[in-house]
Enzyme design. Structure first.
Site, PDB file in Angstrom:
ATOM      1  N   ASN A   6       0.866  -1.178   0.000  1.00 56.12           N
ATOM      2  CA  ASN A   6       0.000   0.000   0.000  1.00 56.12           C
ATOM      3  C   ASN A   6       0.902   1.227   0.000  1.00 56.12           C
ATOM      4  O   ASN A   6       1.542   1.526   1.002  1.00 56.12           O
ATOM      5  CB  ASN A   6      -0.886  -0.050   1.268  1.00 56.12           C
ATOM      6  CG  ASN A   6      -1.681   1.233   1.451  1.00 56.12           C
ATOM      7  OD1 ASN A   6      -1.810   2.039   0.529  1.00 56.12           O
ATOM      8  ND2 ASN A   6      -2.211   1.416   2.649  1.00 56.12           N
TER       9      ASN A   6
ATOM     10  N   HIS B 178      -9.268   1.495   4.768  1.00 53.77           N
ATOM     11  CA  HIS B 178      -7.984   1.638   5.458  1.00 53.77           C
ATOM     12  C   HIS B 178      -8.140   2.615   6.626  1.00 53.77           C
ATOM     13  O   HIS B 178      -8.885   3.588   6.527  1.00 53.77           O
ATOM     14  CB  HIS B 178      -6.904   2.131   4.486  1.00 53.77           C
ATOM     15  CG  HIS B 178      -5.537   2.052   5.087  1.00 53.77           C
ATOM     16  ND1 HIS B 178      -5.046   3.028   5.921  1.00 53.77           N
ATOM     17  CD2 HIS B 178      -4.589   1.092   5.022  1.00 53.77           C
ATOM     18  CE1 HIS B 178      -3.833   2.672   6.328  1.00 53.77           C
ATOM     19  NE2 HIS B 178      -3.540   1.501   5.797  1.00 53.77           N
TER      20      HIS B 178
ATOM     21  N   GLY C 284       2.949   2.101  10.562  1.00 55.11           N
ATOM     22  CA  GLY C 284       3.959   3.141  10.389  1.00 55.11           C
ATOM     23  C   GLY C 284       4.696   3.504  11.670  1.00 55.11           C
ATOM     24  O   GLY C 284       5.426   4.489  11.713  1.00 55.11           O
TER      25      GLY C 284
ATOM     26  N   SER D  61       3.641  -2.267  10.142  1.00 51.13           N
ATOM     27  CA  SER D  61       5.095  -2.374  10.340  1.00 51.13           C
ATOM     28  C   SER D  61       5.661  -3.738   9.948  1.00 51.13           C
ATOM     29  O   SER D  61       6.584  -4.248  10.590  1.00 51.13           O
ATOM     30  CB  SER D  61       5.469  -2.026  11.793  1.00 51.13           C
ATOM     31  OG  SER D  61       5.116  -0.691  12.069  1.00 51.13           O
TER      32      SER D  61
HETATM   33  P1  PGA Z   1       3.172   0.156   7.379  1.00 55.38           P
HETATM   34  O1  PGA Z   1       1.682   0.415   6.809  1.00 55.38           O
HETATM   35  O2  PGA Z   1       3.627  -1.157   6.814  1.00 55.38           O
HETATM   36  O3  PGA Z   1       3.973   1.317   6.897  1.00 55.38           O
HETATM   37  O4  PGA Z   1       3.042   0.097   8.873  1.00 55.38           O
HETATM   38  C1  PGA Z   1       0.774  -0.638   6.681  1.00 55.38           C
HETATM   39  C2  PGA Z   1      -0.526  -0.146   6.094  1.00 55.38           C
HETATM   40  O5  PGA Z   1      -1.000   0.927   6.470  1.00 55.38           O
HETATM   41  O6  PGA Z   1      -1.120  -0.837   5.251  1.00 55.38           O
END
Ligand code: PGA
Length: 251
Positions: free
Chosen positions: A10, A96, A174, A214
């Site tokens: 994503n 999301h 994130g 993450s």
């Molecule tokens: P991330 O995001 O891997 O950067 O934590 C995951 C997502 O929001 O789909």
């Protein structure tokens, strides 16, 4: 019955068209590897990069990050299902947590969008997950249950074969604080039991459930050993082709 593993990037509001082209030119090894390992892989670029990604013809599944439920009309700034379909895109992410947070999206809106997508042969990655306060308050199951029951309301069990569910705890997105395998498996197993209650056991056994939050090349494999986790939805670590290839290698 074995469920085909699924890895999706994503990209959120990242990558210019030029950067999308670069990714497309470098990602070939991931596609080859995924074929060998029988994994489905794809990315969701920004709306502006969808055409570039489609034309690059990499072999990746391409999804939009959202769509409107109306085919056209006075909805300034939104993008419709026919618009993505014209580009040959027949997948989208819906619900999301960043859409829920910044665009006031609620499960009922997701439900309208899911119906519109399935009626138009667009497959859906439907995201659910709780915030940190909800997690700390022990409300994870309540939140996920509402998102599942309302989001998938009035669907037929056949429809569920065109939906992938992504469990993404908001506190892990994130932040580098990925959920432990125990937590991720516990909630993904719970989601599967909800699908069994809402539809039937056969549907629950077939539906693919991803963990997101993450996920990195160095932790993806641990999730894949969990019986109810069939893949990952990855933000930051999906942006560079090199890292995306590593994710496919390690899945
Ligand atoms: P991330 O995001 O891997 O950067 O934590 C995951 C997502 O929001 O789909």
């Amino acid at each position: 019955m074995a469920r085909t593993k699924f890895l999706f990037g994503n990209w959120k509001m990242n990558h210019l068209i030029s950067e999308t082209k670069k990714f497309a030119s470098e990602v070939g090894a991931a596609v080859t590897l995924a074929k060998e390992k029988n994994i489905e892989i794809g990315v969701a670029p920004s709306f502006l990069s969808l055409q570039t990604m489609a034309e690059a013809n990499t072999g990746l599944i391409i999804a939009s990050q959202d769509v409107h439920f109306s085919p056209s009309g006075a909805f300034t700034g939104f993008v419709s299902i026919p618009m993505i379909k014209e580009l040959g895109i027949n997948w989208t992410i819906l619900g999301h947590s960043e859409r829920r947070l910044y665009a006031n999206e609620i499960s009922l809106t997701c439900n309208q969008k899911i119906h519109a997508c399935l009626e138009n042969d667009v497959k859906v990655i439907y995201c659910v997950g709780e915030t940190l306060a909800q997690f700390e308050g022990g409300l994870t199951r309540n939140v996920v249950k509402e998102q599942m029951i309302v989001g998938l309301m009035n669907l037929k069990k056949e429809d569920v074969s065109n939906i992938v569910i992504a469990y993404e705890p908001v506190w892990s997105i994130g932040t580098g604080k990925n959920a432990s395998e125990e937590i991720a498996e516990d909630v993904c197993g719970y989601i599967r039991s909800l699908v069994a209650e809402m539809f039937d056991q056969e549907t629950a056994d077939k539906v693919r459930i991803l963990y997101g939050g993450s996920v990195k090349p160095n932790n993806i494999h641990s999730y894949m050993t969990c019986p109810d986790i069939d893949g990952a939805l990855v933000g930051g670590a999906s942006l560079k082709a090199e890292s995306f290839i590593e994710l496919v290698k390690n899945i």
